[in-house]
Design a protein around this motif. Structure first.
Motif, PDB file in Angstrom:
ATOM      1  N   VAL A   1      39.003   9.753  10.506  1.00 49.41           N
ATOM      2  CA  VAL A   1      40.350  10.242  10.190  1.00 49.41           C
ATOM      3  C   VAL A   1      41.049   8.853  10.103  1.00 49.41           C
ATOM      4  O   VAL A   1      41.824   8.505   9.355  1.00 49.41           O
ATOM      5  N   GLY A   2      40.739   7.907  11.340  1.00 47.94           N
ATOM      6  CA  GLY A   2      41.349   6.741  11.181  1.00 47.94           C
ATOM      7  C   GLY A   2      41.350   5.891  10.033  1.00 47.94           C
ATOM      8  O   GLY A   2      42.053   5.242   9.216  1.00 47.94           O
ATOM      9  N   THR A   3      40.026   5.683   9.683  1.00 47.68           N
ATOM     10  CA  THR A   3      39.716   5.045   8.510  1.00 47.68           C
ATOM     11  C   THR A   3      40.363   5.634   7.096  1.00 47.68           C
ATOM     12  O   THR A   3      40.778   4.791   6.360  1.00 47.68           O
ATOM     13  N   GLY A   4      40.492   6.849   7.148  1.00 48.32           N
ATOM     14  CA  GLY A   4      41.255   7.434   6.086  1.00 48.32           C
ATOM     15  C   GLY A   4      42.965   7.164   5.824  1.00 48.32           C
ATOM     16  O   GLY A   4      43.069   7.102   4.733  1.00 48.32           O
TER      17      GLY A   4
ATOM     18  N   THR B   1      36.016   2.256  14.666  1.00 49.04           N
ATOM     19  CA  THR B   1      37.043   2.267  13.379  1.00 49.04           C
ATOM     20  C   THR B   1      37.128   0.938  12.611  1.00 49.04           C
ATOM     21  O   THR B   1      37.423   0.890  11.414  1.00 49.04           O
ATOM     22  N   ALA B   2      37.140  -0.118  13.504  1.00 48.40           N
ATOM     23  CA  ALA B   2      37.522  -1.510  12.920  1.00 48.40           C
ATOM     24  C   ALA B   2      35.849  -1.885  11.992  1.00 48.40           C
ATOM     25  O   ALA B   2      36.151  -2.432  11.005  1.00 48.40           O
ATOM     26  N   LEU B   3      34.790  -1.487  12.432  1.00 45.58           N
ATOM     27  CA  LEU B   3      33.662  -2.087  11.823  1.00 45.58           C
ATOM     28  C   LEU B   3      32.976  -1.033  10.950  1.00 45.58           C
ATOM     29  O   LEU B   3      32.101  -1.577  10.106  1.00 45.58           O
ATOM     30  N   MET B   4      33.005   0.552  11.303  1.00 44.31           N
ATOM     31  CA  MET B   4      31.852   1.133  10.481  1.00 44.31           C
ATOM     32  C   MET B   4      32.110   1.262   8.833  1.00 44.31           C
ATOM     33  O   MET B   4      31.201   0.848   8.078  1.00 44.31           O
ATOM     34  N   PHE B   5      33.353   1.619   8.324  1.00 40.34           N
ATOM     35  CA  PHE B   5      33.600   1.949   6.918  1.00 40.34           C
ATOM     36  C   PHE B   5      33.395   0.354   6.254  1.00 40.34           C
ATOM     37  O   PHE B   5      32.488   0.395   5.337  1.00 40.34           O
TER      38      PHE B   5
END
Length: 325
Positions: A31-34, A99-103
């Motif tokens: 959700v954060g990445t979105g 959140t910082a690294l995955m996407f």
């Protein structure tokens, strides 16, 4: 007489509807990445409409998108931590790092492999090593710290209160009809959002792959607004049906319902490859599908988040009006 009537459908699951889902931390990360992606697209489109980004200068458009992505890290950290705090999670550092690294990590890995293939072909189209290094610096130097700052600000705020109390023991979910099976409803949900962007997608692919200029940013913004509305509406409708069937596990389902439109996007890209492009080299084919995989993944994150927030708002709205003794 009204008091004597049995509560039916969605009202029956009021004690379970806000129960945290399985893999709640992963949902918060996505959700954060979105939110980060949504912010980047919105600002880029507004800049393009105002004429600040010229379509003839593709590099400028790409640079603007990358820089905006980096600075939107603040909102990514904030929204993922707000949601995680609502789930009463404790490992907030873990969620923030993901959140910082995955996407970006997954996208960068695919991009690096594709770029290595172009290097192998000794093509001038390869991204230079210095540029790759600059991208990593932007990512770790600005984006990651901003995600942490956003996360810290999100955790400082009081947690969102659920409109209804959650029961200690989860209810049993009754047998669902075949069309409310998670796989079926998720696949149905993706058709409409894809239909909303399908025509525009053809023009974008043509302009990128057949070297034509893309000037209709105003129309693209309109399509973007239609996409947001379509994702929200189809997800809310399917979520309502699901709750009426006394199935309260809507958190992930709402994300995947709208997000499944990315699957149709990738299938359309495959269709476009075989009908419109005359690519014979293996490397060129791998590059095309690699970049389309990145685009589909980004589209999944974007549409999934829109669908999730629409459902989140909708469930909070309907359950806040329920009178429970």
């Amino acid at each position: 007489q009204e008091d004597a009537q049995e509560e039916t459908g969605w009202k029956l699951v009021h004690g379970d509807v806000f129960r945290p889902p399985v893999k709640a931390d992963l949902l918060c990360v996505y959700v954060g990445t979105g939110v980060q992606f949504f912010g980047m697209l919105l600002v880029t489109l507004l800049f393009a409409i105002l004429g600040l980004l010229s379509p003839s200068n593709r590099g400028g458009l790409m640079t603007a998108m990358l820089l905006l992505w980096v600075f939107m890290g603040l909102f990514a950290g904030y929204s993922s931590s707000r949601l995680y705090k609502m789930f009463k999670g404790s490992e907030w550092k873990n969620v923030t790092i993901k959140t910082a690294l995955m996407f970006p990590g997954i996208v960068f890995a695919i991009f690096f492999v594709l770029n290595a293939l172009i290097w192998g072909e000794k093509s001038s189209g390869a991204v230079p090593f210095t540029t790759m290094f600059a991208l990593v610096l932007l990512w770790f130097g600005i984006s990651v710290p901003l995600v942490f700052i956003g996360s810290y600000l999100g955790f400082k705020k009081p947690a969102l209160e659920d409109p209804v109390r959650t029961n200690k023991i989860p209810r049993a979910i009754p047998e669902q009809p075949w069309y409310m099976n998670p796989v079926v409803s998720v696949l149905i949900g993706g058709i409409l959002p894809f239909g909303a962007v399908f025509i525009e997608l053809f023009f974008i692919l043509t302009s990128i792959l057949l070297h034509q200029f893309y000037y209709i940013f105003g129309f693209l913004f309109l399509v973007f607004v239609i996409l947001i509305l379509t994702c929200a509406e189809i997800t809310i409708v399917l979520c309502y049906f699901q709750l009426c069937g006394e199935d309260y596990q809507w958190w992930w389902r709402s994300y995947l319902t709208a997000g499944s439109s990315a699957l149709y996007l990738f299938l359309y890209a495959t269709f476009y490859f075989f009908t419109k492009l005359e690519i014979t080299k293996t490397v060129s084919g791998v590059l095309y599908f690699g970049y389309m995989l990145i685009a589909s993944y980004a589209f999944f994150v974007l549409t999934g988040t829109i669908g999730f927030y629409a459902c989140f708002w909708f469930t909070r709205l309907i359950y806040s009006s329920v009178k429970i003794d």
